[in-house]
Design a protein around this motif. Structure first.
Motif, PDB file in Angstrom:
ATOM      1  N   VAL A  56      87.243 -19.608 -24.964  1.00  0.00           N
ATOM      2  CA  VAL A  56      88.459 -19.614 -23.813  1.00  0.00           C
ATOM      3  C   VAL A  56      88.875 -21.110 -23.435  1.00  0.00           C
ATOM      4  O   VAL A  56      88.353 -21.634 -23.084  1.00  0.00           O
ATOM      5  CB  VAL A  56      88.384 -18.538 -22.355  1.00  0.00           C
ATOM      6  CG1 VAL A  56      89.660 -18.494 -21.669  1.00  0.00           C
ATOM      7  CG2 VAL A  56      87.878 -17.670 -22.508  1.00  0.00           C
ATOM      8  N   VAL A  57      89.949 -21.561 -23.549  1.00  0.00           N
ATOM      9  CA  VAL A  57      90.912 -22.695 -23.583  1.00  0.00           C
ATOM     10  C   VAL A  57      92.256 -22.677 -22.487  1.00  0.00           C
ATOM     11  O   VAL A  57      92.903 -22.040 -22.361  1.00  0.00           O
ATOM     12  CB  VAL A  57      91.596 -23.266 -24.720  1.00  0.00           C
ATOM     13  CG1 VAL A  57      90.018 -23.603 -25.379  1.00  0.00           C
ATOM     14  CG2 VAL A  57      91.816 -22.384 -25.665  1.00  0.00           C
ATOM     15  N   SER A  58      91.818 -23.619 -21.603  1.00  0.00           N
ATOM     16  CA  SER A  58      93.234 -24.240 -20.543  1.00  0.00           C
ATOM     17  C   SER A  58      94.473 -24.668 -21.274  1.00  0.00           C
ATOM     18  O   SER A  58      93.783 -25.171 -22.669  1.00  0.00           O
ATOM     19  CB  SER A  58      92.446 -24.576 -19.266  1.00  0.00           C
ATOM     20  OG  SER A  58      91.552 -24.492 -18.552  1.00  0.00           O
TER      21      SER A  58
ATOM     22  N   ALA B 293      96.491 -22.339 -30.041  1.00  0.00           N
ATOM     23  CA  ALA B 293      96.976 -22.570 -31.377  1.00  0.00           C
ATOM     24  C   ALA B 293      95.911 -23.539 -31.753  1.00  0.00           C
ATOM     25  O   ALA B 293      95.185 -23.604 -32.912  1.00  0.00           O
ATOM     26  CB  ALA B 293      97.914 -22.532 -31.712  1.00  0.00           C
ATOM     27  N   LEU B 294      95.702 -24.963 -31.668  1.00  0.00           N
ATOM     28  CA  LEU B 294      95.333 -26.041 -32.283  1.00  0.00           C
ATOM     29  C   LEU B 294      93.399 -26.022 -32.270  1.00  0.00           C
ATOM     30  O   LEU B 294      93.507 -26.717 -33.153  1.00  0.00           O
ATOM     31  CB  LEU B 294      95.712 -27.524 -31.333  1.00  0.00           C
ATOM     32  CG  LEU B 294      96.899 -28.102 -30.690  1.00  0.00           C
ATOM     33  CD1 LEU B 294      97.241 -28.900 -29.953  1.00  0.00           C
ATOM     34  CD2 LEU B 294      98.056 -27.949 -32.573  1.00  0.00           C
TER      35      LEU B 294
ATOM     36  N   VAL C 239      90.692 -17.509 -34.942  1.00  0.00           N
ATOM     37  CA  VAL C 239      91.568 -16.586 -34.347  1.00  0.00           C
ATOM     38  C   VAL C 239      92.415 -16.592 -33.545  1.00  0.00           C
ATOM     39  O   VAL C 239      91.302 -16.477 -32.292  1.00  0.00           O
ATOM     40  CB  VAL C 239      91.936 -15.521 -35.140  1.00  0.00           C
ATOM     41  CG1 VAL C 239      90.780 -13.767 -34.272  1.00  0.00           C
ATOM     42  CG2 VAL C 239      93.199 -14.273 -34.441  1.00  0.00           C
ATOM     43  N   SER C 240      93.209 -16.993 -32.814  1.00  0.00           N
ATOM     44  CA  SER C 240      93.794 -17.037 -31.625  1.00  0.00           C
ATOM     45  C   SER C 240      94.400 -16.117 -31.454  1.00  0.00           C
ATOM     46  O   SER C 240      95.254 -15.351 -31.956  1.00  0.00           O
ATOM     47  CB  SER C 240      94.666 -18.414 -31.748  1.00  0.00           C
ATOM     48  OG  SER C 240      96.148 -18.404 -32.042  1.00  0.00           O
TER      49      SER C 240
ATOM     50  N   ALA D 135      90.609 -17.734 -27.143  1.00  0.00           N
ATOM     51  CA  ALA D 135      91.110 -17.027 -26.056  1.00  0.00           C
ATOM     52  C   ALA D 135      92.210 -17.236 -25.811  1.00  0.00           C
ATOM     53  O   ALA D 135      91.746 -19.027 -24.340  1.00  0.00           O
ATOM     54  CB  ALA D 135      90.442 -16.066 -25.478  1.00  0.00           C
ATOM     55  N   ALA D 136      93.356 -17.611 -24.511  1.00  0.00           N
ATOM     56  CA  ALA D 136      94.269 -17.958 -23.893  1.00  0.00           C
ATOM     57  C   ALA D 136      93.244 -17.574 -22.239  1.00  0.00           C
ATOM     58  O   ALA D 136      93.819 -16.765 -22.557  1.00  0.00           O
ATOM     59  CB  ALA D 136      95.707 -17.828 -24.099  1.00  0.00           C
ATOM     60  N   GLY D 137      93.448 -19.083 -21.933  1.00  0.00           N
ATOM     61  CA  GLY D 137      92.820 -18.515 -20.403  1.00  0.00           C
ATOM     62  C   GLY D 137      94.148 -18.126 -19.849  1.00  0.00           C
ATOM     63  O   GLY D 137      95.369 -17.957 -19.897  1.00  0.00           O
ATOM     64  N   PHE D 138      94.016 -17.877 -18.793  1.00  0.00           N
ATOM     65  CA  PHE D 138      94.641 -17.706 -16.921  1.00  0.00           C
ATOM     66  C   PHE D 138      96.160 -16.620 -17.312  1.00  0.00           C
ATOM     67  O   PHE D 138      97.149 -16.463 -16.751  1.00  0.00           O
ATOM     68  CB  PHE D 138      95.117 -19.119 -17.221  1.00  0.00           C
ATOM     69  CG  PHE D 138      96.565 -19.760 -16.526  1.00  0.00           C
ATOM     70  CD1 PHE D 138      96.642 -19.616 -14.945  1.00  0.00           C
ATOM     71  CD2 PHE D 138      97.569 -20.450 -17.202  1.00  0.00           C
ATOM     72  CE1 PHE D 138      97.534 -20.348 -14.225  1.00  0.00           C
ATOM     73  CE2 PHE D 138      98.722 -21.028 -16.132  1.00  0.00           C
ATOM     74  CZ  PHE D 138      98.652 -20.670 -14.600  1.00  0.00           C
ATOM     75  N   GLN D 139      95.558 -16.327 -18.897  1.00  0.00           N
ATOM     76  CA  GLN D 139      97.365 -15.185 -18.910  1.00  0.00           C
ATOM     77  C   GLN D 139      96.746 -13.640 -19.388  1.00  0.00           C
ATOM     78  O   GLN D 139      96.178 -13.454 -19.671  1.00  0.00           O
ATOM     79  CB  GLN D 139      97.849 -15.848 -19.879  1.00  0.00           C
ATOM     80  CG  GLN D 139      97.392 -16.253 -21.246  1.00  0.00           C
ATOM     81  CD  GLN D 139      98.509 -16.598 -22.333  1.00  0.00           C
ATOM     82  OE1 GLN D 139      99.302 -15.463 -22.774  1.00  0.00           O
ATOM     83  NE2 GLN D 139      99.230 -17.848 -22.151  1.00  0.00           N
ATOM     84  N   GLY D 140      97.710 -12.682 -18.900  1.00  0.00           N
ATOM     85  CA  GLY D 140      97.632 -11.833 -19.204  1.00  0.00           C
ATOM     86  C   GLY D 140      99.199 -11.009 -18.916  1.00  0.00           C
ATOM     87  O   GLY D 140     100.137 -11.304 -19.188  1.00  0.00           O
TER      88      GLY D 140
END
Ligand code: ASP
Ligand code: MG
Length: 600
Positions: A39-41, A79-80, A93-94, A133-138
């Motif tokens: 999970v990344v910020s 993505a990066l 996979v992002s 996984a993109a952190g902080f969002q849904g």
């Protein structure tokens, strides 16, 4: 196969080199035989930058558009990160919040997670991919992008670990772990090898900003072990688990909230519903209260003191003004030059003579205690802001927090990271799916228990003068007579004096009262008042502070049953009130009824 969730905060993915370093950590975990979710910020200060851009265009940007904007920060990093892993020859996979299946409620910019459907993640993991996984969002039910509030990536990470049944959730950050106090304030602060969920929750709300509090609530609910580590070193870090570091040390850490303000209402009618009127008025302005202390009044009138963040003072005063008019309260006063110093420790619940050590440390430093609020695992004191750091230092020293606990007193260490290929330990029966089915949403309120204690009496010293030393003398004497004090509250009163109440076992009544009388005479206080039997009602739970409605519901429920609250005491994991002894059972029934749907 075992699953590991790793979370990298903004400072740990701030540039190309850092992203590659994080990518290597993820690959290493996979090579050790785990399925890995990262999970990344947003990179570095990107979220701050996006917020600035929004405010350059609009004074009050619409919340929906704000989320649309802020979610891009994490989209860049996932993505990066996936590209970095690919460049190192591994598969990744992002996924955005929506692709991860994270569904939240509608509160843009501070959404709570409702559910997570893991199909897509588990498919990708099964194909041998590292999921980024993109952190902080849904997304809400209408597929609108939402964010979880600042620092929310921690919550994403722990929530994913919970639903995936991960072995552990590793939080990589720019510090070595959780410390006994903020190392930026005190050089002698020591890294803890382990801390319990409850202690972490209390310390965080007392000012220790290590992780998003909601993420710890999640971890506790689903028994997810958290491992906080420095992303740039191999330092051992801190495990956040169910048990404290040492079972014998009363206190594990101390914290400071520097910019606080106190508001006191004096002459509040001592009748059902009065506290409710006040607290709801403040909560309605969305102002979080920290200490809330009500003291038994003289002549049927009570004092209520509470603290708020200094920045919220103006809002809070507006609410207090309205409530005071409604209640017919004569006077209220405030002080915006105060700080709150707290100590926290799970073992203190079972030990006598803890609070007096903290009071003694203050007395020896000549620091006056303005307010006191104790809960079973936390003691908080309000002091003048100019003495705040000194107070923290004295307390840290008094509890010898800089010293490693003796090896023989260490609590069972949490599962250390397992060797590759070894069998996965059984998860506690407290399994995620069961809990989720009991809650409306995954971040719903959970009440763990409601208790009634009829074994205690109360003493109140009125007119405590504004000089150091009374609490220290008082509770040193009480502790040396072997009396185990439970709740201690001191509220500020008018004319610069305070009222100090404490509860203790009924069988110690004569001795405790004699001690209180002796000390109050020595300090020239007004006559003592007491109650030979009280009923203490406590609601234990997870997230009692972030779910600000709990205290209100509690008072509403008691008020509706015609029960007057004499003393109030709040913390992150427990809210206690003292009521008339005859009304204990009725109060318990009322509270059980109110919280039935959210009881574990
Ligand atoms: N990027 C978001 C923030 O800065 C979320 C996070 O870092 O946890 O608040
Ligand atoms: Mg962050």
């Amino acid at each position: 196969m075992s699953i590991v969730v790793q979370k990298f905060g903004g400072t740990s993915v701030a540039d190309r080199g850092l992203i590659l370093a994080a990518a290597r950590k993820a690959i290493r975990a996979q090579l050790e035989g785990n399925q890995v979710v990262v999970v990344v910020s947003a990179m570095g200060k990107n979220t701050d930058r996006l917020i600035q851009l929004a405010h350059d265009i609009h004074d009050r940007p619409p919340a929906r558009e704000m989320d649309m904007l802020l979610a891009t920060g994490e989209q860049v990093s996932v993505a990066l990160m996936a590209m970095a892993i690919d460049s190192l020859g591994y598969q990744a996979v992002s996924m955005t919040g929506a692709q991860l299946g994270i569904v939240t409620d509608d509160s843009h910019t501070k959404a709570r997670i409702r559910s997570i459907s893991t199909t897509r993640i588990t498919e990708a993991l099964a194909q041998g991919k590292i999921v980024i996984a993109a952190g902080f969002q849904g997304v809400n039910e209408r597929s609108e992008i939402t964010t979880l509030g600042r620092g929310g990536s921690d919550t994403t990470a722990v929530a994913l670990a919970a639903v995936l049944g991960a072995d552990r959730c590793e939080i990589y950050t720019d510090v070595d772990g959780v410390y006994t106090t903020d190392p930026k304030l005190l050089a002698e602060a020591r890294r803890l090898s382990q801390i319990s969920y409850d202690e972490m929750l209390e310390l965080a709300s007392a000012g220790a900003g290590v992780m998003h509090n909601r993420s710890i609530e999640f971890a506790k609910k689903f028994s997810v072990p958290i491992y906080v580590r420095n992303s740039l070193s191999e330092a051992p870090g801190t495990m956040i688990v169910a048990d404290p570091e040492s079972l014998h040390r009363a206190v594990c850490g101390a914290a400071l909230v520097k910019d606080q303000a106190r508001i006191t209402l004096t002459g509040v009618p001592d009748r059902p519903g009065a506290a409710l009127t006040l607290i709801s008025a403040i909560a309605a302005k969305n102002v979080a209260m920290d200490m809330i202390v009500q003291n038994v009044g003289e002549d049927g009138l009570a004092d209520i003191s509470l603290t708020v963040f200094r920045d919220d003072l103006a809002m809070a005063l507006k609410a207090v003004e309205e409530a005071a008019a409604e209640l017919g309260v004569l006077a209220f006063n405030h002080d915006d030059d105060v700080s709150c110093v707290s100590v926290v420790g799970l073992p203190m619940a079972e030990q006598a003579g803890v609070a007096n050590r903290m009071f003694r440390a203050m007395a020896e430093a000549g620091i006056n205690i303005l307010m006191i609020s104790t809960s079973h695992i936390k003691i908080s004191l309000l002091v003048a802001r100019e003495s705040a750091v000194e107070a923290l230092q004295c307390v840290h020293k008094a509890f010898e927090l800089e010293r490693e606990p003796a090896a023989s007193t260490l609590a069972a260490t949490a599962r250390p990271p397992r060797a590759p290929g070894t069998a996965r330990p059984a998860r506690p029966s407290n399994n995620g799916a069961v809990i989720v089915s009991k809650m409306q949403g995954m971040e719903g309120l959970v009440i763990e228990g409601i208790t009634l204690d009829e074994s205690q009496a109360r003493a109140t010293i009125h007119g405590v003068p504004n000089v150091p030393g009374l609490a220290a003398d008082m509770f040193d004497d009480i502790a040396s007579s072997g009396i185990n004090v439970d709740v201690i509250v001191q509220s500020y009163s008018d004319e610069g004096t305070a009222d100090l109440s404490f509860t203790f076992p009924r069988e110690n009544f004569d001795e405790a009262i004699a001690t209180a009388r002796r000390i109050s005479e020595r300090f020239g206080c007004k006559p003592l008042s007491n109650c030979p039997q009280i009923a203490l009602l406590s609601v234990y739970g997870i997230g009692l502070r972030s779910h600000t409605q709990v205290a209100g519901q509690m008072f509403e429920s008691l008020g509706a049953a015609g029960i007057n609250v004499e003393m109030i005491n709040t913390s992150e994991v427990c809210i206690s009130v003292a009521v008339n002894a005859k009304q204990g059972a009725k109060g318990l029934a009322a509270l059980e009824d109110t919280f039935r749907d959210v009881m574990l």
